[in-house]
Design a protein around this motif. Sequence first.
Motif, PDB file in Angstrom:
ATOM      1  N   ILE A 142     -56.263 -34.304  -2.894  1.00 26.88           N
ATOM      2  CA  ILE A 142     -55.345 -34.842  -1.889  1.00 26.88           C
ATOM      3  C   ILE A 142     -55.854 -34.436  -0.510  1.00 26.88           C
ATOM      4  CG2 ILE A 142     -53.007 -34.690  -0.957  1.00 26.88           C
ATOM      5  CD1 ILE A 142     -51.959 -34.498  -3.776  1.00 26.88           C
TER       6      ILE A 142
ATOM      7  N   ASN B 258     -48.122 -34.994   0.141  1.00 26.70           N
ATOM      8  CA  ASN B 258     -47.789 -33.979  -0.864  1.00 26.70           C
ATOM      9  C   ASN B 258     -46.360 -34.102  -1.373  1.00 26.70           C
ATOM     10  OD1 ASN B 258     -50.310 -32.408  -0.938  1.00 26.70           O
ATOM     11  ND2 ASN B 258     -49.831 -32.053   1.222  1.00 26.70           N
ATOM     12  N   GLU B 259     -45.501 -34.814  -0.646  1.00 28.38           N
ATOM     13  CA  GLU B 259     -44.139 -35.044  -1.118  1.00 28.38           C
ATOM     14  C   GLU B 259     -44.095 -36.096  -2.224  1.00 28.38           C
ATOM     15  OE1 GLU B 259     -41.872 -36.124   2.314  1.00 28.38           O
ATOM     16  OE2 GLU B 259     -42.084 -34.146   3.241  1.00 28.38           O
TER      17      GLU B 259
ATOM     18  N   LYS C 294     -49.194 -34.910  -6.511  1.00 24.19           N
ATOM     19  CA  LYS C 294     -49.769 -33.577  -6.687  1.00 24.19           C
ATOM     20  C   LYS C 294     -51.039 -33.734  -7.528  1.00 24.19           C
ATOM     21  CE  LYS C 294     -45.414 -31.100  -6.317  1.00 24.19           C
ATOM     22  NZ  LYS C 294     -45.097 -31.929  -5.206  1.00 24.19           N
ATOM     23  N   VAL C 295     -51.968 -32.819  -7.340  1.00 24.39           N
ATOM     24  CA  VAL C 295     -53.193 -32.845  -8.131  1.00 24.39           C
ATOM     25  C   VAL C 295     -52.827 -32.721  -9.602  1.00 24.39           C
ATOM     26  CG1 VAL C 295     -55.365 -31.648  -8.615  1.00 24.39           C
ATOM     27  CG2 VAL C 295     -54.581 -31.888  -6.260  1.00 24.39           C
TER      28      VAL C 295
ATOM     29  N   ASP D  77     -51.412 -35.298 -11.317  1.00 31.13           N
ATOM     30  CA  ASP D  77     -50.445 -36.356 -11.642  1.00 31.13           C
ATOM     31  C   ASP D  77     -51.157 -37.552 -12.263  1.00 31.13           C
ATOM     32  OD1 ASP D  77     -48.398 -34.864 -10.584  1.00 31.13           O
ATOM     33  OD2 ASP D  77     -48.082 -36.139  -8.817  1.00 31.13           O
TER      34      ASP D  77
END
Length: 140
Positions: free
Chosen positions: A16, A47-48, A51-52, A54
């Motif tokens: 991200i 980031n909301e 996430k790494v 996902d």
Amino acid sequence: MSIEVGSKLQGKVTGITNFGAFVELPGGSTGLVHISEVADNYVKDINEHLKVGDEVTVKVLNVESDGKIGLSIRKAKDQPKPAQSNSGRSRSNHRSNNDYRPKETFEQKMARFLKDSEDRLSSLKRQTESRRGGRGSKRG
């Protein structure tokens, strides 16, 4: 595996950044989901939403000759077609009965605007001059 524009694929978020997320696709290739393609609404902080690690469904937007792959999460979602109402008219062509006007040319619209504008201006001048006792008021 060949990646074709328009296809929907499952992928895994591997990284991200502040401008988007990198997604690993089947076959080991990696594509970028730009921050504007993450959600239908404005995304201030990616980031909301992601996430790494996902698992996401993405749609392939483009494949560059240098191997870069553009992806979209928001276009991969199945979007319902807008409901047809008022006997088949689309929303953009819909007008309520009280604001219906037949198609006007530019000149007709401009003439109507000028007339309305002059009427409002003259009415405003009458009101303000009578209050101030200006040139337009009647003197006895």
